[in-house]
Every structure is written in structure tokens, then in C-alpha cells.
Motif scaffolding. Structure first.
Motif, short mmCIF file in Angstrom:
data_model
loop_
_atom_site.label_atom_id
_atom_site.label_comp_id
_atom_site.label_asym_id
_atom_site.label_seq_id
_atom_site.Cartn_x
_atom_site.Cartn_y
_atom_site.Cartn_z
N ARG A 198 0.86 -1.16 -0.14
CA ARG A 198 0.04 -0.03 0.00
C ARG A 198 0.87 1.23 -0.08
O ARG A 198 0.69 2.15 -0.98
N ASP A 199 1.73 1.49 1.02
CA ASP A 199 2.41 2.59 0.93
C ASP A 199 3.58 2.86 -0.16
O ASP A 199 3.76 3.88 -0.54
N GLU B 159 -12.36 -1.21 11.25
CA GLU B 159 -11.22 -0.50 11.56
C GLU B 159 -10.08 -1.33 11.21
O GLU B 159 -9.08 -0.77 10.71
N LEU C 229 -10.78 0.49 6.99
CA LEU C 229 -10.29 1.58 7.18
C LEU C 229 -8.65 1.75 6.20
O LEU C 229 -8.49 2.77 5.68
N PRO C 230 -7.91 0.60 6.52
CA PRO C 230 -6.72 0.74 5.70
C PRO C 230 -6.79 0.88 3.97
O PRO C 230 -6.14 1.55 3.62
N HIS D 18 -9.45 1.95 2.59
CA HIS D 18 -10.11 3.47 2.41
C HIS D 18 -9.05 4.50 2.63
O HIS D 18 -8.92 5.31 1.88
N ASP D 19 -8.25 4.31 3.65
CA ASP D 19 -7.12 5.35 3.74
C ASP D 19 -6.10 5.38 2.61
O ASP D 19 -5.53 6.57 2.23
N LYS E 204 -7.68 6.89 -0.53
CA LYS E 204 -7.97 8.29 -0.06
C LYS E 204 -6.35 9.12 -0.37
O LYS E 204 -6.50 10.12 -1.31
N ARG E 205 -5.64 8.57 0.00
CA ARG E 205 -4.14 9.16 -0.07
C ARG E 205 -3.67 9.21 -1.52
O ARG E 205 -3.18 10.21 -2.00
N GLN F 285 -13.26 11.74 -0.26
CA GLN F 285 -13.98 10.77 0.66
C GLN F 285 -15.24 10.30 -0.60
O GLN F 285 -15.46 9.13 -0.59
#
Length: 159
Positions: free
Chosen positions: A10-11, A62, A66-67, A69-70, A73-74, A91
Motif C-alpha cells: 500500500r505505502d 477498523e 479503513l486501511p 479506504h485510507d 484516499k491518499r 471521500q
């Protein structure tokens, strides 16, 4: 769930190693569909847990929702800053990106819907194409209008 083993990816994707959205969105769609295909009972349980306000649904969201989604989003914000994506609310862009994928996966694997009668690969290709068109088309543009304008430019206009 579908991003559990991919934490390191992801990162790396968001920091620019992979800047083309197509493989990222295809990866997410394939992983999501695989999760629903492999364990539809679990996704059915989560749906009921969410409807009933059970703690399990929130914990799952959570930990796994969320990971994703985050990450998206980034990534969307990054592409907006470079001018590749329209300047929409990130969003809402995440909802656009994941909504169709989740709807198809639930329909196919939780509710056993026969429609649309397409393969998962066809669905992935079309959902990703729809998403990218929504994120990248000029504001107010219509896909057919843009296609016609490009055909005119190339001298291929239909008469």
C-alpha cells in the motif's frame, strides 16, 4: 480480508512507485472479489452485524476496511495534486471507487445474483473503466461527447 497480506504494498504504491491507477484499481477489485468468493458466509455475517450495530462489524471495518479506504484516499489526493484526477472530495471519490466493486461482489457471492451475466474479469474491467472515467473526465463532460470530439479531430466522424 483482501489487504491483510499486502501492508507493505500500500505505502509503496502511494509514494509513487506505481503511478498508473489501472493496476491499482484492478488489484483492489480482484482482491475484494476473491474475498467475497472465498468466504461469502463471513461477508453475510458482517452485513448482519453492521445492520444490528454489533461490535464485530466496527472492529472488522477498523482493521480491514479503513486501511483500504485510507490507502485509496491518499492515492486519490496524490493524483488530484498532480492534476490527473478531478478535484472532487476524496471521500466521495473513494465511495465511487469501492461502491460498485462491493455491490457487484455482494450481489454475486452473498446474494447469488445471476445478473449481470458477466464474468468477474469483465466486471472488473468495466468497473475500473467506469471509475477511471469518473475520476478523470473533464467536469461536465459526457463520454460519448468526448468520443465524438476525438473522432472529429481524427477525421473519423460518423455521418
Amino acid at each position: 480480508f483482501f489487504f491483510q497480506a499486502e501492508d507493505g504494498i500500500r505505502d509503496k504504491l502511494v509514494t509513487g512507485v506505481q503511478t498508473c491507477a489501472l493496476p491499482i484499481l484492478e488489484f483492489i477489485a480482484r482482491a475484494m472479489l476473491k474475498s467475497f468468493r472465498q468466504d461469502p458466509a463471513f461477508h453475510r455475517l458482517l452485513m448482519y452485524a453492521r445492520l444490528e450495530g454489533h461490535l464485530l462489524a466496527g472492529l472488522f471495518h477498523e482493521r480491514f476496511g479503513l486501511p483500504v479506504h485510507d490507502f485509496l484516499k491518499r492515492y486519490i489526493v496524490l493524483r488530484q495534486e498532480e492534476g490527473s484526477f478531478r478535484p472532487y472530495d476524496p471521500q466521495m471519490a473513494v465511495m465511487l471507487t469501492l461502491g460498485g466493486m462491493i455491490h457487484f461482489a455482494m450481489g454475486r457471492h452473498v446474494f447469488h445474483a445471476k445478473r449481470p451475466p458477466v464474468s468477474e474479469e469483465s466486471a472488473i474491467a468495466e468497473l475500473v473503466e467506469f471509475t477511471l472515467a469518473g475520476l478523470t473526465l473533464p467536469a461536465g463532460a459526457r463520454p460519448n461527447q468526448i468520443r465524438q470530439e476525438k473522432e472529429k479531430e481524427l477525421g473519423h466522424a460518423k455521418k
